[in-house]
Scaffold this motif. Structure first.
Motif: not given
Length: 405
Positions: A176-185
């Motif tokens: 996915g998009n790296s901009k949403k990495f924190i949300l997914k983590m």
């Protein structure tokens, strides 16, 4: 998404929860009207999509086996004078409608960004539902004994829900998009914790199979594959050093539980051997399936069910084979997600009769993955989701061409 959500929210009388649970009011309403809401949503989607004329062209593929099983059971209940014959009849329509709705939804998931929006939103809905349930009703509305069932009918169903959420979160972290990495983590550990709390061994194993499939299939790019595998090794090593004692204790506890389904399986085999042709008689009540797809087919429909079950699994293997052949020549990540999801659900079918349950999270996830792969395996004639101008009118034939599978 509403259909997906309503497939998870359920309650019925079972041995696992012999006491009445006082759910929060918002859940009580959704649970009490679960089937009505699900049915109304299905009808609305079918009508909005063009009516039953298009349903006839929906790529049902191998999923005709569970549909025929329910029609057969409905006819059998009529023959025995059972007043609840209509449940299986409408169950077959529910499966057909779910196949249709999933196949239409899959046409919209042609890009990773679209799948990411869908996946993050859906997983967030389930996490929000669990959080609301906890803050409004307390932990007593989420568990019985040591096992959590959340807003589902059983801890095994809850386990499969969170297995789906975990696999989805891991896939989106990779692709996915790296901009949403924190949300997914942030989402991933919550999903894994909820899966752990269900104490569903079948769901945990199925989830592990799904994650392994994501890594085995790879990204289609050698450099990314190497990075992916190194990341996985680092994560596993960290997990081992941080939680080795707790994990060992967990496995010892699960081993001590033993096989809790021996009696159920023996009863199913006895039912098949006593009524080998058409399965056990249902003189009253609706058909209840055992926690194994093969035995559920055999017990409920005898040799007829056995043949239908063989058709189901042979069709599933054919879809996986054709999909894998295309995956080897493609770098598209989306089919890899649905491939891992479908393999996970086939593994789960050993522990539950998901493929033939007509309103449950497990059956919905199975159909969701199967309809995508069926279109993908059929190729350009039935699957061109990247062509946005044509995607809304491209419907694959009801049955695969004879020269395919």
């Amino acid at each position: 998404m509403l259909l997906f959500m309503m497939s998870a929210i359920a309650r019925y009388t079972n041995d696992f929860m012999p006491v009445e649970i006082a759910y929060p009011r918002f859940l009580e309403i959704l649970i009490d009207f679960n089937r009505e809401i699900f049915g109304i949503l299905l009808v609305m989607l079918v009508l909005a999509g063009g009516g039953w004329r298009i349903v006839r062209k929906t790529p049902v593929g191998f999923y005709w086996a569970p549909i025929i099983l329910h029609l057969f059971l409905s006819a059998k209940l009529v023959a025995y004078g059972n007043d609840e014959w209509y449940i299986s009849f409408f169950g077959s329509l529910s499966i057909l409608g779910t196949v249709y709705a999933s196949s239409k939804a899959n046409l919209q998931l042609g890009e990773v960004d679209q799948l990411e929006k869908f996946g993050i939103t859906l997983v967030s809905i389930f996490i929000a539902l669990a959080a609301l349930q906890y803050f409004i009703g307390g932990i007593g509305t989420m568990q019985f004994g040591s096992r959590y069932f959340f807003f589902t009918a059983h801890s095994n169903q809850a386990g499969m829900l969170w297995a789906f959420c975990s696999v989805t979160a891991i896939f989106l972290l990779i692709y996915g998009n790296s901009k949403k990495f924190i949300l997914k983590m942030a989402m991933l550990p919550v999903c894994l914790l909820c899966l752990f709390l269900t104490d569903s061994r079948g769901a945990m194993l199925s989830c592990a199979i799904g994650v392994i499939m994501i890594f085995l299939i790879g990204t289609g790019n050698l450099q990314k594959n190497i990075m992916l595998y190194l990341l996985a090794l680092v994560a596993l090593a960290a997990l081992y050093f941080l939680m080795s004692h707790d994990i060992a204790e967990f496995y010892l506890k699960e081993a001590a539980r033993g096989n809790t389904r021996v009696d159920v399986y023996e009863n199913a085999i006895d039912g098949f051997t006593s009524f080998p042709v058409f399965g056990i008689p249902y003189t009253s009540g609706r058909p209840v399936f055992v926690e194994n797809t093969l035995l559920a087919f055999m017990k409920s429909a005898g040799m007829v069910g056995l043949l239908l079950c063989a058709a189901f699994y042979l069709g599933a293997i054919a879809i996986l084979w054709r999909s894998f052949e295309k995956l080897k020549k493609s770098k598209d990540p989306i089919p890899r997600y649905f491939f891992a999801l479908f393999v996970m659900m086939l593994c789960a079918s050993i522990f539950e009769s998901y493929p033939i349950n007509f309103i449950s999270t497990g059956s919905f996830i199975s159909i969701f993955a199967a309809t995508y792969l069926l279109r993908y395996a059929q190729g350009g004639s039935g699957f061109r989701s990247r062509d946005k101008k044509k995607s809304s009118v491209l419907i694959a034939p009801l049955y695969p061409a004879p020269n395919k599978f």
